[in-house]
Design an enzyme around this catalytic site. Structure first.
Site, PDB file in Angstrom:
ATOM      1  N   LYS A  81      10.493  -4.548   3.476  1.00 33.05           N
ATOM      2  CA  LYS A  81      10.931  -4.501   4.833  1.00 33.05           C
ATOM      3  C   LYS A  81      12.406  -4.556   5.022  1.00 33.05           C
ATOM      4  O   LYS A  81      13.171  -3.897   5.807  1.00 33.05           O
ATOM      5  CB  LYS A  81      10.348  -5.575   5.689  1.00 33.05           C
ATOM      6  CG  LYS A  81       8.720  -5.714   5.849  1.00 33.05           C
ATOM      7  CD  LYS A  81       8.195  -6.805   6.314  1.00 33.05           C
ATOM      8  CE  LYS A  81       8.395  -8.274   5.832  1.00 33.05           C
ATOM      9  NZ  LYS A  81       7.615  -8.532   4.695  1.00 33.05           N
ATOM     10  N   ARG A 132       4.625 -12.940  12.733  1.00 33.18           N
ATOM     11  CA  ARG A 132       3.884 -13.272  11.641  1.00 33.18           C
ATOM     12  C   ARG A 132       2.421 -13.915  11.888  1.00 33.18           C
ATOM     13  O   ARG A 132       1.650 -14.127  11.133  1.00 33.18           O
ATOM     14  CB  ARG A 132       4.675 -13.998  10.788  1.00 33.18           C
ATOM     15  CG  ARG A 132       5.189 -13.352   9.452  1.00 33.18           C
ATOM     16  CD  ARG A 132       6.232 -14.673   8.800  1.00 33.18           C
ATOM     17  NE  ARG A 132       6.334 -14.071   7.499  1.00 33.18           N
ATOM     18  CZ  ARG A 132       7.380 -13.742   6.891  1.00 33.18           C
ATOM     19  NH1 ARG A 132       8.214 -13.236   7.474  1.00 33.18           N
ATOM     20  NH2 ARG A 132       7.346 -13.620   5.470  1.00 33.18           N
ATOM     21  N   ARG A 141      13.054  -9.659  -7.904  1.00 34.10           N
ATOM     22  CA  ARG A 141      13.936 -10.188  -6.942  1.00 34.10           C
ATOM     23  C   ARG A 141      14.521 -11.695  -7.202  1.00 34.10           C
ATOM     24  O   ARG A 141      15.663 -11.571  -7.218  1.00 34.10           O
ATOM     25  CB  ARG A 141      13.594  -9.992  -5.466  1.00 34.10           C
ATOM     26  CG  ARG A 141      14.542 -10.213  -4.503  1.00 34.10           C
ATOM     27  CD  ARG A 141      14.137  -9.950  -3.139  1.00 34.10           C
ATOM     28  NE  ARG A 141      13.209 -10.781  -2.648  1.00 34.10           N
ATOM     29  CZ  ARG A 141      12.567 -10.675  -1.230  1.00 34.10           C
ATOM     30  NH1 ARG A 141      12.864  -9.587  -0.720  1.00 34.10           N
ATOM     31  NH2 ARG A 141      11.823 -11.554  -1.104  1.00 34.10           N
ATOM     32  N   ARG A 192      16.728 -16.620  -4.422  1.00 31.70           N
ATOM     33  CA  ARG A 192      15.798 -17.082  -3.375  1.00 31.70           C
ATOM     34  C   ARG A 192      14.715 -18.116  -4.311  1.00 31.70           C
ATOM     35  O   ARG A 192      13.871 -17.633  -4.930  1.00 31.70           O
ATOM     36  CB  ARG A 192      14.918 -16.050  -2.462  1.00 31.70           C
ATOM     37  CG  ARG A 192      15.706 -15.576  -1.393  1.00 31.70           C
ATOM     38  CD  ARG A 192      15.315 -14.441  -0.956  1.00 31.70           C
ATOM     39  NE  ARG A 192      13.896 -14.940  -0.124  1.00 31.70           N
ATOM     40  CZ  ARG A 192      13.039 -14.235   0.526  1.00 31.70           C
ATOM     41  NH1 ARG A 192      13.562 -13.028   1.064  1.00 31.70           N
ATOM     42  NH2 ARG A 192      11.817 -14.685   0.901  1.00 31.70           N
ATOM     43  N   ARG A 224       2.299 -17.228  -0.497  1.00 31.67           N
ATOM     44  CA  ARG A 224       2.886 -16.417   0.525  1.00 31.67           C
ATOM     45  C   ARG A 224       1.975 -15.061   0.797  1.00 31.67           C
ATOM     46  O   ARG A 224       1.712 -14.727   1.837  1.00 31.67           O
ATOM     47  CB  ARG A 224       4.298 -15.777   0.222  1.00 31.67           C
ATOM     48  CG  ARG A 224       5.306 -17.108   0.230  1.00 31.67           C
ATOM     49  CD  ARG A 224       6.488 -16.473  -0.467  1.00 31.67           C
ATOM     50  NE  ARG A 224       7.330 -15.665  -0.068  1.00 31.67           N
ATOM     51  CZ  ARG A 224       8.252 -14.845  -0.679  1.00 31.67           C
ATOM     52  NH1 ARG A 224       8.602 -15.194  -2.036  1.00 31.67           N
ATOM     53  NH2 ARG A 224       8.790 -13.851  -0.455  1.00 31.67           N
TER      54      ARG A 224
END
Ligand code: ADP
Length: 190
Positions: free
Chosen positions: A14, A89, A128, A134, A146
């Site tokens: 996204k 969400r 990532r 992160r 998640r």
């Protein structure tokens, strides 16, 4: 006014595609994940509260993210349109967004839903995590959580927007350019 909801599970791409869309279509990018990470970086009370949820892969309370979006909409009244990334969400967030936008007479134009296989999502997020710093991208069990939270709380939004004839599925596998081209095509056909 073009108001796009960019939808999809964690790791669907996204953020990457939002960058392309803001440039191509002149939209303002509203990413609740980015807004929350800014709050954390500035150690605000909101950031301190949000971090507890984010580190565990849980959703931050609706009232917190809805308040942030409301502020941003009010601060950008001259925008040509918005791209909502990572928001809504939950059904409660979608209802709040509809209310805010309908009050301005500028409803959601479309929900573009990036579809990616689960194994690919996990691989992308772990990758990532090696460079992003992160904390929620480092640990496979948090990533799994998640994705489970997404399936349970966020996926029902497909039906919510399909009920308004605004849901468009986009294949999210392939190169970044290929996916960008698919999104462009869907937007131009709106
Ligand atoms: P990703 O899509 O890869 O999970 P995001 O940056 O969109 O990344 O979100 C990171 C985290 O921020 C989420 O796991 C959640 O804890 C929190 N978050 C972001 N957006 C929302 C939202 N709309 N509602 C609740 N929590 C959110």
């Amino acid at each position: 006014m073009l108001n796009l909801v960019l939808f999809g599970p964690p790791g669907a791409g996204k953020g990457t595609q939002a960058e392309f869309l803001i440039e191509s279509f002149g939209l303002v990018h509203l990413s609740t994940g980015d807004l929350l990470r800014n709050e954390i970086a500035s150690s605000t009370p909101l950031g301190v509260e949000a971090k507890r949820y984010m580190d565990n892969g849980e959703l931050v309370p609706d009232s917190v993210v809805i308040g942030m979006i409301k502020n941003k909409l009010e601060a950008n009244t001259d925008a040509k349109g918005f791209i909502f990334d990572g928001f809504p969400r939950t059904v409660a967030q979608a209802e709040a967004l509809d209310q805010l936008l309908n009050a301005n007479g500028t409803p959601v134009s479309a929900m573009l839903s990036l579809e990616v296989a689960k194994e690919e999502l996990i691989a992308r997020l772990l990758n990532r995590g090696k460079t992003s710093g992160r904390s929620d991208d480092q640990d496979e069990s948090i990533i799994e959580n998640r994705i489970n939270v997404y399936n349970e709380k966020t996926l029902p939004l497909k039906n919510y927007f399909a009920g308004q004839n605004k849901h468009f599925g986009i294949k999210g596998m392939g190169s970044i350019d290929e996916i960008a081209a698919r999104l462009s095509e869907a937007i131009k056909a709106l």
